[in-house]
Motif scaffolding. Structure first.
Motif, mmCIF file in Angstrom:
data_model
loop_
_atom_site.group_PDB
_atom_site.id
_atom_site.type_symbol
_atom_site.label_atom_id
_atom_site.label_comp_id
_atom_site.label_asym_id
_atom_site.label_seq_id
_atom_site.Cartn_x
_atom_site.Cartn_y
_atom_site.Cartn_z
ATOM 1 N N PHE A 121 0.818 -1.217 0.000
ATOM 2 C CA PHE A 121 0.000 0.000 0.000
ATOM 3 C C PHE A 121 0.851 1.265 0.000
ATOM 4 O O PHE A 121 1.914 1.315 0.596
ATOM 5 C CB PHE A 121 -0.916 0.032 1.227
ATOM 6 N N ASN A 122 0.327 2.286 -0.661
ATOM 7 C CA ASN A 122 0.929 3.608 -0.651
ATOM 8 C C ASN A 122 -0.197 4.594 -0.306
ATOM 9 O O ASN A 122 -1.165 4.715 -1.053
ATOM 10 C CB ASN A 122 1.534 3.933 -2.018
ATOM 11 N N GLU B 53 -1.005 8.578 0.735
ATOM 12 C CA GLU B 53 -0.443 9.929 0.750
ATOM 13 C C GLU B 53 -1.549 10.951 0.989
ATOM 14 O O GLU B 53 -2.689 10.745 0.578
ATOM 15 C CB GLU B 53 0.233 10.244 -0.583
ATOM 16 N N SER C 245 -4.962 9.826 -0.864
ATOM 17 C CA SER C 245 -4.870 8.910 -1.994
ATOM 18 C C SER C 245 -4.321 7.578 -1.501
ATOM 19 O O SER C 245 -3.284 7.533 -0.852
ATOM 20 C CB SER C 245 -3.956 9.469 -3.080
ATOM 21 N N ILE C 246 -5.027 6.523 -1.831
ATOM 22 C CA ILE C 246 -4.646 5.176 -1.420
ATOM 23 C C ILE C 246 -4.435 4.377 -2.701
ATOM 24 O O ILE C 246 -5.337 4.294 -3.537
ATOM 25 C CB ILE C 246 -5.754 4.523 -0.569
ATOM 26 N N SER C 247 -3.248 3.828 -2.849
ATOM 27 C CA SER C 247 -2.969 3.034 -4.043
ATOM 28 C C SER C 247 -2.234 1.763 -3.644
ATOM 29 O O SER C 247 -1.664 1.666 -2.556
ATOM 30 C CB SER C 247 -2.150 3.833 -5.057
ATOM 31 N N CYS C 248 -2.269 0.803 -4.558
ATOM 32 C CA CYS C 248 -1.637 -0.483 -4.296
ATOM 33 C C CYS C 248 -1.254 -1.109 -5.627
ATOM 34 O O CYS C 248 -2.000 -1.013 -6.600
ATOM 35 C CB CYS C 248 -2.627 -1.381 -3.550
ATOM 36 N N GLU C 249 -0.081 -1.705 -5.654
ATOM 37 C CA GLU C 249 0.366 -2.464 -6.817
ATOM 38 C C GLU C 249 0.955 -3.772 -6.334
ATOM 39 O O GLU C 249 1.740 -3.791 -5.394
ATOM 40 C CB GLU C 249 1.428 -1.693 -7.611
ATOM 41 N N SER D 209 -3.704 -3.762 -9.425
ATOM 42 C CA SER D 209 -3.442 -2.431 -8.882
ATOM 43 C C SER D 209 -4.765 -1.687 -8.753
ATOM 44 O O SER D 209 -5.754 -2.027 -9.397
ATOM 45 C CB SER D 209 -2.488 -1.651 -9.768
ATOM 46 N N SER E 11 -6.246 2.538 -7.341
ATOM 47 C CA SER E 11 -5.979 3.840 -6.743
ATOM 48 C C SER E 11 -7.320 4.488 -6.438
ATOM 49 O O SER E 11 -8.197 4.528 -7.293
ATOM 50 C CB SER E 11 -5.178 4.714 -7.710
ATOM 51 N N ARG E 12 -7.471 4.954 -5.200
ATOM 52 C CA ARG E 12 -8.690 5.651 -4.785
ATOM 53 C C ARG E 12 -8.283 6.906 -4.039
ATOM 54 O O ARG E 12 -7.304 6.906 -3.301
ATOM 55 C CB ARG E 12 -9.542 4.786 -3.861
ATOM 56 N N SER E 13 -9.054 7.960 -4.231
ATOM 57 C CA SER E 13 -8.792 9.227 -3.550
ATOM 58 C C SER E 13 -10.081 9.731 -2.924
ATOM 59 O O SER E 13 -11.160 9.572 -3.489
ATOM 60 C CB SER E 13 -8.265 10.265 -4.530
#
Length: 154
Positions: free
Chosen positions: A74-75, A77, A84-88, A109, A111-113
């Motif tokens: 998870f990333n 920020e 913003s939440i993203s994952c790869e 992957s 990405s949600r904000s």
């Protein structure tokens, strides 16, 4: 939908030049051509994790259903009240046996904000991943209640 009954093929001498044209048209309607945009939008949203957002007196809670991930995938920020939440994640599987070889790749992957209110403590946001659910707790900043004050006019 295609019928389960077998179509009788006619001999080449009995077919006319339009028989293949009309069978192709029938096949196009049998394959749900008009429902294709709906199926494509479902496939696009299939990788978008479901989100639950709730609020208590002290914090906002964001929960994302993302099974099969690891904490390191998870990333998260924060930039100007936008979280913003993203994952790869990329998986490779390779198997060599006596008579065959198998190699599979899987890549996922998302990405949600979400826009956050201005009254939060950005430095105190906590995230936890447990049993396939990502929990993010966003504490609220204490709002100062202004006391009533009389202002004299000079």
């Amino acid at each position: 939908m295609r019928s389960l009954a077998r179509r009788e093929e006619s001999s080449p001498a009995q077919r006319n030049m339009f028989s293949n044209f009309f069978s192709d048209i029938d096949r196009m309607f049998d394959d749900d051509m008009f429902l294709m945009p709906m199926h494509m939008s479902r496939m696009a949203n299939a990788s978008m994790p479901a989100a639950n957002i709730s609020e208590t007196e002290k914090e906002y809670n964001i929960e994302l259903a993302v099974p099969g991930m690891k904490r390191d995938d998870f990333n998260i920020e924060i930039d100007e009240h936008m979280i913003s939440i993203s994952c790869e994640k990329e998986d490779n599987f390779k198997e060599d046996k006596d008579n065959y070889k198998r190699r599979e790749y899987n890549y996922s992957s998302f990405s949600r904000s979400f826009r956050l209110p201005e009254t939060i403590k950005a430095d105190s946001i906590k995230a936890q991943y447990d049993n396939g659910v990502l929990h993010i707790r966003v504490p609220k900043a204490q709002q100062t209640v202004q006391k009533k004050k009389r202002i004299n006019v000079d």
